[in-house]
Design a protein around this motif. Structure first.
Motif, mmCIF file in Angstrom:
data_model
loop_
_atom_site.group_PDB
_atom_site.id
_atom_site.type_symbol
_atom_site.label_atom_id
_atom_site.label_comp_id
_atom_site.label_asym_id
_atom_site.label_seq_id
_atom_site.Cartn_x
_atom_site.Cartn_y
_atom_site.Cartn_z
ATOM 1 N N ARG A 1 0.849 -1.182 0.000
ATOM 2 C CA ARG A 1 0.000 0.000 0.000
ATOM 3 C C ARG A 1 0.893 1.242 0.000
ATOM 4 N N THR A 2 0.383 2.337 -0.577
ATOM 5 C CA THR A 2 1.162 3.565 -0.696
ATOM 6 C C THR A 2 0.666 4.616 0.291
ATOM 7 N N ILE A 3 1.563 5.069 1.163
ATOM 8 C CA ILE A 3 1.255 6.135 2.117
ATOM 9 C C ILE A 3 1.788 7.444 1.559
ATOM 10 N N LEU A 4 0.901 8.418 1.395
ATOM 11 C CA LEU A 4 1.264 9.703 0.805
ATOM 12 C C LEU A 4 1.850 10.662 1.839
ATOM 13 N N SER A 5 1.331 10.638 3.047
ATOM 14 C CA SER A 5 1.863 11.471 4.134
ATOM 15 C C SER A 5 1.566 10.805 5.462
ATOM 16 N N SER A 6 2.476 10.989 6.416
ATOM 17 C CA SER A 6 2.334 10.360 7.730
ATOM 18 C C SER A 6 3.072 11.213 8.753
ATOM 19 N N SER A 7 2.347 11.791 9.691
ATOM 20 C CA SER A 7 2.993 12.689 10.656
ATOM 21 C C SER A 7 2.214 12.754 11.961
ATOM 22 N N ILE A 8 2.885 13.212 13.008
ATOM 23 C CA ILE A 8 2.274 13.482 14.310
ATOM 24 C C ILE A 8 2.189 14.994 14.453
ATOM 25 N N ILE A 9 0.987 15.530 14.584
ATOM 26 C CA ILE A 9 0.804 16.980 14.636
ATOM 27 C C ILE A 9 -0.053 17.361 15.836
ATOM 28 N N PRO A 10 0.107 18.598 16.349
ATOM 29 C CA PRO A 10 -0.748 19.060 17.452
ATOM 30 C C PRO A 10 -2.197 19.197 16.968
ATOM 31 N N SER A 11 -3.121 18.897 17.852
ATOM 32 C CA SER A 11 -4.532 19.063 17.531
ATOM 33 C C SER A 11 -4.996 20.448 17.951
ATOM 34 N N GLU A 12 -5.994 20.964 17.277
ATOM 35 C CA GLU A 12 -6.558 22.265 17.642
ATOM 36 C C GLU A 12 -7.550 22.157 18.787
ATOM 37 N N HIS A 13 -7.727 20.938 19.317
ATOM 38 C CA HIS A 13 -8.748 20.711 20.344
ATOM 39 C C HIS A 13 -8.186 20.603 21.758
ATOM 40 N N GLY A 14 -6.913 20.952 21.962
ATOM 41 C CA GLY A 14 -6.362 20.894 23.307
ATOM 42 C C GLY A 14 -4.855 20.933 23.281
ATOM 43 N N ALA A 15 -4.259 21.515 24.321
ATOM 44 C CA ALA A 15 -2.809 21.689 24.348
ATOM 45 C C ALA A 15 -2.067 20.356 24.374
ATOM 46 N N ASN A 16 -2.635 19.348 25.018
ATOM 47 C CA ASN A 16 -1.936 18.070 25.121
ATOM 48 C C ASN A 16 -2.540 16.995 24.218
ATOM 49 N N ILE A 17 -3.364 17.415 23.244
ATOM 50 C CA ILE A 17 -3.963 16.468 22.299
ATOM 51 C C ILE A 17 -3.201 16.526 20.977
ATOM 52 N N TYR A 18 -2.777 15.352 20.518
ATOM 53 C CA TYR A 18 -2.060 15.255 19.246
ATOM 54 C C TYR A 18 -2.825 14.331 18.283
ATOM 55 N N VAL A 19 -2.410 14.380 17.020
ATOM 56 C CA VAL A 19 -3.085 13.605 15.976
ATOM 57 C C VAL A 19 -2.055 12.858 15.129
ATOM 58 N N PHE A 20 -2.308 11.576 14.930
ATOM 59 C CA PHE A 20 -1.572 10.827 13.907
ATOM 60 C C PHE A 20 -2.318 11.098 12.606
ATOM 61 N N ASP A 21 -1.723 11.921 11.748
ATOM 62 C CA ASP A 21 -2.357 12.395 10.518
ATOM 63 C C ASP A 21 -1.819 11.584 9.348
ATOM 64 N N LEU A 22 -2.717 10.871 8.652
ATOM 65 C CA LEU A 22 -2.283 9.860 7.689
ATOM 66 C C LEU A 22 -3.097 9.934 6.402
ATOM 67 N N ARG A 23 -2.409 9.962 5.272
ATOM 68 C CA ARG A 23 -3.061 9.927 3.959
ATOM 69 C C ARG A 23 -2.475 8.778 3.143
ATOM 70 N N GLY A 24 -3.374 8.023 2.498
ATOM 71 C CA GLY A 24 -2.919 6.906 1.676
ATOM 72 C C GLY A 24 -3.933 6.560 0.614
ATOM 73 N N SER A 25 -3.470 5.916 -0.450
ATOM 74 C CA SER A 25 -4.371 5.559 -1.549
ATOM 75 C C SER A 25 -5.367 4.484 -1.142
ATOM 76 N N ALA A 26 -4.941 3.554 -0.279
ATOM 77 C CA ALA A 26 -5.814 2.482 0.192
ATOM 78 C C ALA A 26 -5.219 1.888 1.469
ATOM 79 N N PHE A 27 -6.076 1.201 2.237
ATOM 80 C CA PHE A 27 -5.625 0.655 3.515
ATOM 81 C C PHE A 27 -6.155 -0.759 3.706
ATOM 82 N N LEU A 28 -5.404 -1.534 4.473
ATOM 83 C CA LEU A 28 -5.795 -2.892 4.831
ATOM 84 C C LEU A 28 -6.641 -2.866 6.110
ATOM 85 N N TRP A 29 -7.210 -4.025 6.436
ATOM 86 C CA TRP A 29 -8.061 -4.147 7.624
ATOM 87 C C TRP A 29 -7.244 -3.865 8.891
ATOM 88 N N HIS A 30 -7.683 -2.913 9.701
ATOM 89 C CA HIS A 30 -7.039 -2.516 10.969
ATOM 90 C C HIS A 30 -5.649 -1.903 10.774
#
Length: 409
Positions: free
Chosen positions: A237-266
């Motif tokens: 599978r091809t992952i286009l972007s993958s990063s850990i970024i701060p969330s806008e919903h709280g100072a200690n909340i972060y997001v695993f931000d992931l873009r890909g063409s397709a994904f497998l189960w789980h």
């Protein structure tokens, strides 16, 4: 007396005339009574034969559309419609029931309307811009359907469906004129996932470095749950972007931000599980590169995957030049009030849980390095079993072969 000649009542005695009159009255009563019973029987028979009016779909044209919708997945047994759910509802079963109830489709069976979904989400997973494509009843003629200038006269599919859908499922956009060969699944250029988590006790810098190793085309057989019924042999599978970024919903909340063409189960939850181990400094980032190499790991080490509840299918992207989305910008006040009530309830629950956590811990917490988020329990790093030393599960070939043998009986 001849049978053809009527009786001469002038010659009859008074007693005989009275007797004949009583005979006529008795026969008349019997006749009327029998006729009433016959009428009642006929009416009852008509009621039994009377059937409810059926909606005549043949009077209408049908058109291919795409719908974009959001849902909170916590109360549903996943997205996909399943015929045998034993009372457990899915998001799609609610949407199909709404489509059928509003006479937009003839059946709740997805096969009746060329139904296709962009990405399947599991139990507990939410979505903000999930997409389905299907064929629905139109208010226009066949000629008008092919001309977008008549779209204003078309049925308001968003409004119609939202009136009968549960409040935690909202249709918010419609594409009335998708390309002729449009398919919600195969026309999608990429999927965008977000996984929300608290940063307490995590080395965010190391998690970011590790997340970047997913970018590119890789074999993800060690970052998914195998399904023999699908008979998958290609796990690249091809992952286009993958990063850990701060969330806008709280100072200690972060997001695993992931873009890909397709994904497998789980797949996303497996990726997040390993990132948590790196963030807890129980594993080095190199474990990701190693797990992406099937020569080193022909089958997945036995690790538990991350919780589904923080995972969101955030967006599904299509060719903007050919796919024109009409977004509904207004929702009724009652629905917004329900969302405010839900938000308030969850904030209150969060506050109470935090209070209980402080009471049980007397305001103190264990060393952050002793908490293993992968397995959700207190863990001593000294006894932690590294991924490289764990037992491995069955290989993809073994899972596929086992399923085929079971199917053959």
């Amino acid at each position: 007396m001849s049978e053809s000649q009527p009786p001469n009542y002038n010659e009859w005695t008074k007693e005989r005339l009275i007797e004949k009159l009583q005979e006529y009255e008795l026969n008349d009563k019997k006749r009327k009574s029998g006729q009433s019973e016959l009428n009642l029987s006929d009416e009852t028979s008509k009621q039994k034969k009377k059937k409810p009016k059926t909606f005549d779909f043949t009077r209408y044209e049908f058109r291919k559309i795409a719908l974009k919708f959001a849902y909170l997945g916590w109360n549903y047994h996943g997205l996909a419609f399943q015929k045998h759910m034993n009372g457990a509802e899915t998001v799609e079963s609610e949407i199909l029931k709404a489509l059928h109830k509003t006479k937009l489709v003839s059946s709740i069976d997805p096969a009746c309307c060329e139904f296709s979904r962009c990405g399947r989400t599991d139990k507990g997973v939410s979505a903000m811009n999930q997409v389905i494509s299907l064929s629905v009843r139109s208010n226009l003629s066949g000629e008008e359907i092919s001309n977008s200038k008549y779209n204003e006269r078309e049925l308001n599919y968003v409004k119609i469906l939202n009136k009968v859908l549960p409040p935690d499922i909202r249709i918010h956009s419609v594409c009335l004129n998708p390309p002729k060969d449009f398919d919600a699944r195969f026309s999608c250029t990429y999927r965008h996932y977000k996984y929300f988590f608290e940063s307490d006790g995590l080395n965010i810098s190391k998690m970011q470095e590790a997340a970047s190793l997913f970018i590119g085309e890789h074999d993800f057989r060690n970052f998914c749950k195998l399904d023999g019924s699908k008979q998958i042999t290609n796990y690249k599978r091809t992952i286009l972007s993958s990063s850990i970024i701060p969330s806008e919903h709280g100072a200690n909340i972060y997001v695993f931000d992931l873009r890909g063409s397709a994904f497998l189960w789980h797949q996303v939850r497996c990726m997040m599980s390993i990132l948590f181990l790196v963030g807890r400094e129980l594993e080095q980032k190199a474990i990701i590169t190693e797990l992406l190499n099937p020569a080193l790991y022909p089958s997945r080490p036995n690790y538990k995957i991350a919780s589904p509840f923080p995972l969101v299918l955030f967006d599904c992207k299509y060719d903007e030049k050919t796919t024109n989305w009409i977004k509904c910008t207004t929702f009724d006040g009652l629905h917004l009030l329900r969302f405010n009530q839900l938000w308030g309830d969850l904030k209150t629950k969060s506050t109470i849980i935090s209070t209980m956590k402080n009471v049980l811990g007397n305001g103190k917490t264990e060393s952050t390095k002793t908490i293993n988020l992968e397995e959700g329990r207190i863990h001593n790093p000294a006894t932690y079993v590294p991924i490289s030393k764990r037992e491995t599960l069955e290989t993809a070939d073994e899972v596929n072969e086992k399923w085929m043998l079971k199917k053959r009986g």
